[in-house]
Design a protein around this motif. Sequence first.
Motif, PDB file in Angstrom:
ATOM      1  N   GLU A 260      -5.168   6.349   3.364  1.00 20.89           N
ATOM      2  CA  GLU A 260      -3.756   6.700   3.281  1.00 20.89           C
ATOM      3  C   GLU A 260      -4.111   4.821   3.689  1.00 20.89           C
ATOM      4  N   MET A 261      -2.629   4.683   2.401  1.00 21.56           N
ATOM      5  CA  MET A 261      -2.605   3.191   3.060  1.00 21.56           C
ATOM      6  C   MET A 261      -1.071   3.177   2.039  1.00 21.56           C
ATOM      7  N   ILE A 262       0.239   2.323   2.958  1.00 28.10           N
ATOM      8  CA  ILE A 262       0.949   1.941   3.101  1.00 28.10           C
ATOM      9  C   ILE A 262       1.510   0.433   2.793  1.00 28.10           C
ATOM     10  N   LEU A 263       1.926   0.314   2.098  1.00 25.93           N
ATOM     11  CA  LEU A 263       2.368  -1.156   1.446  1.00 25.93           C
ATOM     12  C   LEU A 263       4.170  -1.269   1.913  1.00 25.93           C
ATOM     13  N   GLY A 264       4.190  -2.218   2.037  1.00 26.47           N
ATOM     14  CA  GLY A 264       5.740  -2.988   2.189  1.00 26.47           C
ATOM     15  C   GLY A 264       6.358  -3.596   4.085  1.00 26.47           C
ATOM     16  N   ASN A 265       7.602  -3.586   4.013  1.00 30.97           N
ATOM     17  CA  ASN A 265       8.365  -4.047   5.089  1.00 30.97           C
ATOM     18  C   ASN A 265       9.564  -3.545   4.969  1.00 30.97           C
ATOM     19  N   ASN A 266      10.774  -4.410   5.828  1.00 32.28           N
ATOM     20  CA  ASN A 266      12.013  -3.589   6.061  1.00 32.28           C
ATOM     21  C   ASN A 266      12.767  -3.134   4.919  1.00 32.28           C
ATOM     22  N   GLU A 267      12.192  -3.220   3.747  1.00 28.28           N
ATOM     23  CA  GLU A 267      13.123  -2.854   2.585  1.00 28.28           C
ATOM     24  C   GLU A 267      12.546  -2.181   1.901  1.00 28.28           C
ATOM     25  N   PHE A 268      11.041  -1.693   1.523  1.00 31.86           N
ATOM     26  CA  PHE A 268      10.765  -1.186   0.426  1.00 31.86           C
ATOM     27  C   PHE A 268       9.040  -0.773   1.528  1.00 31.86           C
ATOM     28  N   LEU A 269       9.021   0.729   1.010  1.00 34.80           N
ATOM     29  CA  LEU A 269       7.556   1.431   1.967  1.00 34.80           C
ATOM     30  C   LEU A 269       7.418   2.133   0.816  1.00 34.80           C
ATOM     31  N   TYR A 462      13.529   8.206  16.714  1.00 39.19           N
ATOM     32  CA  TYR A 462      13.226   9.451  16.029  1.00 39.19           C
ATOM     33  C   TYR A 462      14.138   9.385  14.774  1.00 39.19           C
ATOM     34  N   TYR A 463      15.393   8.176  14.936  1.00 43.26           N
ATOM     35  CA  TYR A 463      15.767   8.509  13.385  1.00 43.26           C
ATOM     36  C   TYR A 463      15.298   7.396  12.523  1.00 43.26           C
ATOM     37  N   THR A 464      14.642   6.745  13.073  1.00 47.28           N
ATOM     38  CA  THR A 464      13.509   5.450  12.421  1.00 47.28           C
ATOM     39  C   THR A 464      12.479   6.565  11.617  1.00 47.28           C
ATOM     40  N   SER A 465      11.640   7.705  12.365  1.00 51.12           N
ATOM     41  CA  SER A 465      11.177   8.237  11.490  1.00 51.12           C
ATOM     42  C   SER A 465      11.621   9.033  10.588  1.00 51.12           C
ATOM     43  N   GLU A 466      12.826   9.409  11.019  1.00 49.65           N
ATOM     44  CA  GLU A 466      13.896  10.175   9.537  1.00 49.65           C
ATOM     45  C   GLU A 466      14.166   9.587   8.462  1.00 49.65           C
ATOM     46  N   SER A 467      14.670   7.824   9.000  1.00 51.66           N
ATOM     47  CA  SER A 467      14.927   7.567   7.903  1.00 51.66           C
ATOM     48  C   SER A 467      13.464   6.829   6.595  1.00 51.66           C
ATOM     49  N   ILE A 468      12.673   6.588   7.762  1.00 48.46           N
ATOM     50  CA  ILE A 468      10.560   6.514   6.649  1.00 48.46           C
ATOM     51  C   ILE A 468      11.200   7.120   5.989  1.00 48.46           C
ATOM     52  N   ILE A 469      10.601   8.140   6.442  1.00 58.54           N
ATOM     53  CA  ILE A 469      10.863   9.526   5.357  1.00 58.54           C
ATOM     54  C   ILE A 469      11.061   9.749   3.626  1.00 58.54           C
ATOM     55  N   GLU A 470      12.594   9.415   4.072  1.00 55.67           N
ATOM     56  CA  GLU A 470      14.066   9.185   3.258  1.00 55.67           C
ATOM     57  C   GLU A 470      13.707   7.930   2.234  1.00 55.67           C
ATOM     58  N   LYS A 471      13.103   6.792   2.630  1.00 59.82           N
ATOM     59  CA  LYS A 471      12.381   5.637   2.399  1.00 59.82           C
ATOM     60  C   LYS A 471      11.280   5.284   1.257  1.00 59.82           C
ATOM     61  N   MET A 472      10.573   6.108   2.078  1.00 58.41           N
ATOM     62  CA  MET A 472       9.197   6.259   1.231  1.00 58.41           C
ATOM     63  C   MET A 472       9.003   6.660  -0.344  1.00 58.41           C
ATOM     64  N   VAL A 473       8.296   5.535  -1.065  1.00 59.00           N
ATOM     65  CA  VAL A 473       7.844   6.110  -2.743  1.00 59.00           C
ATOM     66  C   VAL A 473       6.597   6.284  -2.371  1.00 59.00           C
ATOM     67  N   TYR A 474       6.522   7.580  -2.723  1.00 56.43           N
ATOM     68  CA  TYR A 474       4.991   7.871  -2.710  1.00 56.43           C
ATOM     69  C   TYR A 474       4.359   8.162  -4.087  1.00 56.43           C
ATOM     70  N   LEU A 475       3.015   6.636  -4.114  1.00 58.97           N
ATOM     71  CA  LEU A 475       2.793   6.583  -4.933  1.00 58.97           C
ATOM     72  C   LEU A 475       1.391   8.318  -6.167  1.00 58.97           C
ATOM     73  N   SER A 476       1.663   8.555  -6.768  1.00 59.54           N
ATOM     74  CA  SER A 476       0.573   9.934  -6.796  1.00 59.54           C
ATOM     75  C   SER A 476      -0.006   8.932  -7.975  1.00 59.54           C
ATOM     76  N   LEU A 477      -2.011   8.920  -7.655  1.00 60.46           N
ATOM     77  CA  LEU A 477      -2.827   8.357  -8.465  1.00 60.46           C
ATOM     78  C   LEU A 477      -2.806   9.575  -9.628  1.00 60.46           C
ATOM     79  N   GLY A 478      -2.591  10.839  -8.873  1.00 56.13           N
ATOM     80  CA  GLY A 478      -3.168  11.810  -9.927  1.00 56.13           C
ATOM     81  C   GLY A 478      -2.634  11.404 -11.665  1.00 56.13           C
ATOM     82  N   GLU A 479      -1.183  10.790 -11.118  1.00 54.22           N
ATOM     83  CA  GLU A 479      -0.058   9.710 -12.407  1.00 54.22           C
ATOM     84  C   GLU A 479      -1.324   9.216 -13.572  1.00 54.22           C
ATOM     85  N   ALA A 480      -1.720   8.130 -12.458  1.00 51.14           N
ATOM     86  CA  ALA A 480      -1.543   6.888 -13.121  1.00 51.14           C
ATOM     87  C   ALA A 480      -2.784   6.917 -14.585  1.00 51.14           C
ATOM     88  N   THR A 481      -2.444   6.784 -15.671  1.00 58.14           N
ATOM     89  CA  THR A 481      -3.467   6.948 -16.351  1.00 58.14           C
ATOM     90  C   THR A 481      -4.461   6.067 -16.574  1.00 58.14           C
TER      91      THR A 481
END
Lengths: 513, 513
Positions: A260-269, A462-481
């Motif tokens: 599992e890998m996450i790239l980001g900072n205070n603006e994107f995840l 608690y709020y941080t964890s809930e907002s991380i979920i909302e903010k995070m974009v999941y890159l589905s590798l299955g879709e990458a051609t």
Amino acid sequence: MFKPMARKIYIELTPPSEGDAVADKDRIIRALEKDFGSVVMSYDVLKAHYMLLRNFDWKLTVTMIMKGHEWEIIQIERGNTTDKNYGYAVDLGSTTIIMQLVDLATGVILGQESMFNAQIRFGDEILSRIFYAKDKAEHLQEIQVCTLMSLNELIASLQKLTGISSSDCGIMVIGGNTTMIHFLLGLDPWFIFHAPYSPAFNSCGFIRASSLNLQFPGLVYCYPSAANYIGGDIISGLIASELYLNSPISLYMDIGTNGEMILGNNEFLLAAAGAAGPALEGGISKYGMQAKPGAVDSVKIVDNQIVLTTIQNQKPLGICGSGIVDLLAEMLLEGWIDRSGAFVPERSERIVQREEEYAVVYAWSSESASGEELLFTQNDIFSYMDTKAAANTMVAYLLEASGVSPQDIKKVYLAGAFGTHLNLESAITIGLYPDLPRDRFVILGNGSLAGACKLLLDASLYYTSESIIEKMVYLSLGEATDFLTKMFAAKFLPHTDLDLYPTVKEKLKSRNK
Amino acid sequence: MFKPMARKIYIELTPPSEGDAVADKDRIIRALEKDFGSVVMSYDVLKAHYMLLRNFDWKLTVTMIMKGHEWEIIQIERGNTTDKNYGYAVDLGSTTIIMQLVDLATGVILGQESMFNAQIRFGDEILSRIFYAKDKAEHLQEIQVCTLMSLNELIASLQKLTGISSSDCGIMVIGGNTTMIHFLLGLDPWFIFHAPYSPAFNSCGFIRASSLNLQFPGLVYCYPSAANYIGGDIISGLIASELYLNSPISLYMDIGTNGEMILGNNEFLLAAAGAAGPALEGGISKYGMQAKPGAVDSVKIVDNQIVLTTIQNQKPLGICGSGIVDLLAEMLLEGWIDRSGAFVPERSERIVQREEEYAVVYAWSSESASGEELLFTQNDIFSYMDTKAAANTMVAYLLEASGVSPQDIKKVYLAGAFGTHLNLESAITIGLYPDLPRDRFVILGNGSLAGACKLLLDASLYYTSESIIEKMVYLSLGEATDFLTKMFAAKFLPHTDLDLYPTVKEKLKSRNK
């Protein structure tokens, strides 16, 4: 000063009198609402505690849990017990469950216990457990019950270890992957592993411990998952790393059975994940093994001779993850293998031909060469490189998708047991980690456990964890051609493009004369 | 357009796909939060419904309950079932329980059932039940269980009556006095009746029907109490009256076994209450009786002769509350009794001496005078006047404490069975009600039931009920030192100060020649 999820507040109430006949429950709540805003008490808790108030002097300690928008009272005790305020931090792993008892007043971890997850009786592999549970409510319940039994055993062990009663613990925070949390709650995780891979829930909210038959009074909070493979354990680790707090871009890597890998900072995840397979943890080779006594855990080649260590200095039985990474890195640097991973037999007498393929005899199963040969074969190397390439490609994807160059990564947080024990130089040499200044790497250890502990001590997360979920974009590798193309490029040591690994390029130049 | 406490929302969700793998629960909640703000789903509900989603086409109906600051999902059904949205309104009386099934889409009351409260087996009087439960957890539980059984019987009756399944009912709102709600929740009400008279709780919040073993899916809300004697039944009635909405000052009166009075408007609410005793409901006299067939329920004196009616025109068996009020008023106006309540024997041959006191033979227990004499004695009159004086004094206190004169009362809301069946003129004549223009009186009927129904159909009244509790000032009569003096003044018919009753003064002048 901590602001823990569970607070114990001592209050001295004015006893009711004629002209002030506000009810007991409401009297307590009004006393607390001045400082804490919205405070609630459920029917269960009211029923369990209301008689207590009448038999003493209206001096009491209330235990409350911060549930985001409100505090919930979960216990009332006579007198001042504010010095006894504890919580549990849990890493609910599919193999091992680790639990810590944390003093919420001081932040001190008073004890830690761990045990194998009793689910293992339904299969070592998580997938066998999922198949066992599928469409069979009673099987699903068996798995839930034995997960909860494990947790109760740990609660009991910690009580024995520390002398602190579980009745003084009001909150348990759990970091676990999506499947583990489904099993914990008795929910079928089948769909997590089938397209389109959406779980039954990401966030389960706060659950009464009693409704799970967990033996302490209070609430359970499980870190929410962001996606099937980005579970609560990763969110917990991310919280522990504080990657989301600052503007420099960082990379969070948790490589084990899955990567599992996450790239980001205070603006994107930006997140990516995939099965890494057992290769990285030593499960790939006939002589690969988990990191147990007798496993070769570090390898050097000095004067063209292999020098190794084993766990607890026992005689070698096989090789674990960190040993493999060392072995590959050292063989590459010494020219025993080339950058495609192929053996160069003339470079060492340790490279032998066995069963129609080359292999390196990295040790013998005794102190002299008279024991059984411990081999790492050509196919082992190629399999390992596949897995390494998958991990490498995930990072490449994250960088490309976010337009970030490798050098922009200011911190690399390495979570999990594998990340903790690995030799950093070796991991960079074979291209498992990006080639960055070494001081940018931070060994996080058990991020899931650390994040659970951190949330216990800081309710605002608690709020941080809930907002991380909302903010995070999941890159589905299955879709990458172009995944396979990218992965092919990564199937060299360290990579087809050696300029991505400048320090490795240097080393190869200087040592590989 | 209603905004009921339970809403059914039909949603068509985009099924999960690669790249949109938000979990099922979170997918539903996100779809709803756009329109409804904070929406939660408990673990129980998730567990009960999550598999449903996977076996159909993601078109579903969600039932949500408005809980003040958030909506809680309590049920998920396939397809569009929004036309089936019902709730229960309950008046939980100590003698009778009444339940209505309400269509939350149209506001229509589809059925009503009532039964004796099964608690009666533990005592007709509420106090005997309280003594039965005191310090005996198993007795307390017996009372709770039979209360819940009564509610379940009514739920079943309504299902039979209307053909509507209880599984389509998501919410039950209950109005009941403080003791009844304590018994309902299995909480000892002992302290409600002992100084300083503070209950275990005023507000119990929302409770899962399943945790009370009530046979419908959803939540139960009990109107909160403001004080021991100002229970949820009164708050419910107040909501029904809308007294708290407007600026003209109004009086809410619920006289039965107890008397509860509230004076106020949109700025203040002042409450008083006390035991009225069984007198007002006919329990005082040997021949007094509840309002059942054969009870004398109206009395006139025409040409110095008594003309009466009985309930269901059966032969007279005794006299009920409305009959007594008529009898006293008519005797006063005809001079059969004086303003102190003493008989004036020479005014009628119906005034006889029996067992060393005067009495009026208001009827015989057969059509002719050959049956047993039905008597209302001098002592009956004096006892009744005590009770009447207590009620009158409560109103006097409220007026004095708020600096309001009787004429400032713009509406008088009469709640309860007694207030419904009483002859208004007679009640004013004897001084039970203030002497105000008759069009200021509003017969509210069962205010507790009406308020429960009203809340079902308007979720915003949840806040209203909670804020009424905060706003209301409870005037403790036990504290008032001049209560006895005031009460003595009220112990005349209609009052010592006849100028407080101008129309009665007129009548006395014109008829009592």
